[in-house]
Design an enzyme around this catalytic site. Structure first.
Site, PDB file in Angstrom:
ATOM      1  N   GLY A  71       0.819  -1.209   0.000  1.00 19.50           N
ATOM      2  CA  GLY A  71       0.000   0.000   0.000  1.00 19.50           C
ATOM      3  C   GLY A  71       0.856   1.263   0.000  1.00 19.50           C
ATOM      4  N   THR A  72       1.955   1.202   0.726  1.00 16.15           N
ATOM      5  CA  THR A  72       2.847   2.375   0.811  1.00 16.15           C
ATOM      6  C   THR A  72       3.387   2.737  -0.577  1.00 16.15           C
ATOM      7  OG1 THR A  72       3.449   1.771   3.073  1.00 16.15           O
ATOM      8  CG2 THR A  72       4.953   3.260   1.910  1.00 16.15           C
ATOM      9  N   ASN A 150      -7.499   4.185   9.326  1.00 18.97           N
ATOM     10  CA  ASN A 150      -7.015   2.926   9.885  1.00 18.97           C
ATOM     11  C   ASN A 150      -7.140   2.864  11.408  1.00 18.97           C
ATOM     12  OD1 ASN A 150      -4.969   4.940   9.020  1.00 18.97           O
ATOM     13  ND2 ASN A 150      -3.628   3.795  10.382  1.00 18.97           N
ATOM     14  N   SER A 198      -3.847  -2.869  -0.406  1.00 21.58           N
ATOM     15  CA  SER A 198      -2.720  -3.676   0.056  1.00 21.58           C
ATOM     16  C   SER A 198      -3.182  -5.106   0.343  1.00 21.58           C
ATOM     17  CB  SER A 198      -2.162  -3.031   1.328  1.00 21.58           C
ATOM     18  OG  SER A 198      -1.205  -3.871   1.915  1.00 21.58           O
ATOM     19  N   GLY A 199      -2.422  -6.092  -0.154  1.00 22.15           N
ATOM     20  CA  GLY A 199      -2.823  -7.496  -0.037  1.00 22.15           C
ATOM     21  C   GLY A 199      -3.009  -7.975   1.388  1.00 22.15           C
ATOM     22  N   HIS A 200      -2.111  -7.554   2.299  1.00 18.47           N
ATOM     23  CA  HIS A 200      -2.135  -8.154   3.637  1.00 18.47           C
ATOM     24  C   HIS A 200      -3.251  -7.624   4.538  1.00 18.47           C
ATOM     25  CE1 HIS A 200       0.024  -5.047   6.203  1.00 18.47           C
ATOM     26  NE2 HIS A 200       0.334  -4.597   4.998  1.00 18.47           N
ATOM     27  N   THR A 236      10.676  -7.484 -11.691  1.00 18.47           N
ATOM     28  CA  THR A 236      10.064  -8.806 -11.862  1.00 18.47           C
ATOM     29  C   THR A 236       8.917  -8.975 -10.876  1.00 18.47           C
ATOM     30  OG1 THR A 236      12.140  -9.698 -12.660  1.00 18.47           O
ATOM     31  CG2 THR A 236      10.531 -11.306 -11.840  1.00 18.47           C
ATOM     32  N   CYS A 324       2.061   1.258  13.111  1.00 18.43           N
ATOM     33  CA  CYS A 324       3.244   1.948  12.600  1.00 18.43           C
ATOM     34  C   CYS A 324       3.716   3.015  13.579  1.00 18.43           C
ATOM     35  CB  CYS A 324       2.942   2.593  11.261  1.00 18.43           C
ATOM     36  SG  CYS A 324       1.993   1.542  10.200  1.00 18.43           S
TER      37      CYS A 324
HETATM   38  N1  PLP Z   1      -2.620   3.155   4.226  1.00 22.57           N
HETATM   39  C1  PLP Z   1      -3.352   2.757   5.277  1.00 22.57           C
HETATM   40  C2  PLP Z   1      -4.654   3.439   5.566  1.00 22.57           C
HETATM   41  C3  PLP Z   1      -2.896   1.717   6.104  1.00 22.57           C
HETATM   42  O1  PLP Z   1      -3.640   1.345   7.155  1.00 22.57           O
HETATM   43  C4  PLP Z   1      -1.658   1.114   5.803  1.00 22.57           C
HETATM   44  C5  PLP Z   1      -1.112   0.068   6.677  1.00 22.57           C
HETATM   45  O2  PLP Z   1      -1.400   0.009   7.868  1.00 22.57           O
HETATM   46  C6  PLP Z   1      -0.955   1.551   4.666  1.00 22.57           C
HETATM   47  C7  PLP Z   1      -1.461   2.575   3.914  1.00 22.57           C
HETATM   48  C8  PLP Z   1       0.355   0.929   4.292  1.00 22.57           C
HETATM   49  O3  PLP Z   1       0.143  -0.318   3.657  1.00 22.57           O
HETATM   50  P1  PLP Z   1       1.349  -1.367   3.526  1.00 22.57           P
HETATM   51  O4  PLP Z   1       1.561  -1.937   4.878  1.00 22.57           O
HETATM   52  O5  PLP Z   1       0.865  -2.385   2.552  1.00 22.57           O
HETATM   53  O6  PLP Z   1       2.520  -0.618   3.021  1.00 22.57           O
END
Ligand code: PLP
Length: 385
Positions: A71-72, A150, A198-200, A236, A324
């Site tokens: 996601g980042t 989040n 984001s997949g996870h 890749t 985070c």
């Molecule tokens: N954006 C939001 C709203 C999130 O909650 C998160 C992860 O907690 C991210 C971005 C970052 O995603 P990733 O962990 O896949 O980099």
């Protein structure tokens, strides 16, 4: 001791079906999808299928999906890629409650001479989106506003916001990392230009994400190198990750109803019982416009970290602030932006559920929480005894 996992906004368990789908991609179907041989071609077909599955969940065209590493990366690419595509514009509009994957990028850009406007929220975490109309001008390159928060789960009125932004001809990005798989989306009916996931966060693997780019949206690639992803993201492909994400999206499409009913029922049961049985605690965030799985509660006179440690002793995983930012002594920037008093912000806990949680787990936590809160208050120097 059994683990009770209520930290699904930090990351989720990989679904068994996802793991099964990924397994052959490591030691059997390990070819490079860019290779000319038939073996490589087989892998290319797997990626095509995954792209179609992601597009199916989002209601968009497969060609509008770019696979990224997380996601980042999707957030960084959306913002920096748009600025690179419109170099004559120097203004970015965002909010004070974004995830650091957006906020840190915007603040770094501000240090490099860009104008960054951070819109505020009210006490319930609701965005004052009317400010947006006044802030968009000819210099605005991109507006980036998260779909749902989040930490609190508060959902912003993105479709209303995107109408304002698109009406002014400005690119609109939304960080939907916490939304995909929890709320239905149909991008074919939306004017959102760019969307991150984001997949996870949806029972897929870590290390894979998506940036949706609406057909016709101008964006420069962030990663340069080979011709993967039609030249839009070099490197890749993480084939097992992409295939796993595809399967996770297919499953999410089937379980979204379950998220909205079973998960919401469990979240509400947990939340109502805690608010009723623990004195001096308060819900953070707009109760009516929230993700179905998230609750964020502040407990006066005690530290969130102390609650987490006690919960941990019973095998219960939750979070204080976002994963985070925990580890830092600063209270959550989201709660501070909402005007939550310093002491209450320090004593906040987020429970985030998933379809794998059970009523038994919720009942056990409901039983333990008042005990934990009372015990910590007995030890607290801030409570008159
Ligand atoms: N954006 C939001 C709203 C999130 O909650 C998160 C992860 O907690 C991210 C971005 C970052 O995603 P990733 O962990 O896949 O980099």
């Amino acid at each position: 001791m059994k683990t009770i996992y209520f930290d699904n906004n930090a990351t989720t368990k990989v679904a068994e079906e996802v793991l099964e789908e990924m397994r052959p991609l490591f030691c059997e179907l390990y070819g490079n999808p860019s290779s000319m041989h038939t073996f490589g071609g087989q892998i290319g077909r797997k990626i095509r299928q995954a792209r179609e599955r992601v597009a199916g969940l989002l209601g968009c065209e497969p060609s509008e999906i770019i696979f990224t590493s997380c996601g980042t990366e999707s957030d960084n690419t959306a913002i920096k890629g748009t600025l690179a595509a419109v170099p004559n514009k120097r203004k970015i509009i965002t909010t004070r409650v974004e995830h650091p994957a957006v906020l840190a990028v915007c603040r770094e850009l501000a240090n490099h001479g860009y104008t960054v406007v951070e819109l505020g929220v009210d006490k319930q975490g609701r965005l004052d989106w009317r400010q947006l109309e006044e802030q968009i001008d000819d210099d605005t390159a991109v507006v980036t506003i998260m779909y749902a928060n989040n930490e609190t789960g508060v959902v912003f009125p993105i479709e209303r916001i995107v109408e304002i932004v698109s009406g002014k001809g400005v690119v609109f990005h939304t960080d939907a990392v916490q939304v995909v798989g929890k709320m239905p989306l149909n991008l074919s009916k939306s004017k959102i230009d760019l969307l991150s996931l984001s997949g996870h966060k949806l029972h897929g693997p870590k290390g894979v994400g998506v940036l949706y780019v609406r057909k016709g949206t101008r964006i420069s690639p962030f990663m340069l190198g080979g011709h993967q992803e039609e030249g839009r993201r070099a490197g890749t492909e993480n084939v097992p990750g992409i295939v796993g994400l595809g399967k996770a999206c297919e499953l999410a499409a089937e379980t979204i109803e379950e998220e909205n009913s079973k998960v919401k029922y469990l979240r509400d049961k947990l939340e109502d019982a805690i608010l009723e049985r623990c004195p001096d605690c308060e819900l953070n965030g707009d109760k009516d416009n929230r993700l179905p799985n998230t609750t964020n509660i502040s407990f006066e006179y005690i530290e969130g970290e102390a609650i987490l440690l006690m919960l941990d002793k019973y095998g219960i995983c939750a979070s204080s602030g976002s994963a985070c930012t925990s580890g830092s002594l600063e209270p959550s920037h989201v709660l501070r932006a909402m005007g939550v008093p310093f002491t209450a912000a320090h004593g906040s806990i987020r429970f985030s559920l998933s379809r794998y949680n059970t009523e038994e787990e919720v009942d056990y936590t409901i039983e333990k929480m008042p005990e934990i809160v009372n015990r910590l208050r007995e030890l607290s120097p801030f409570v008159a005894k």
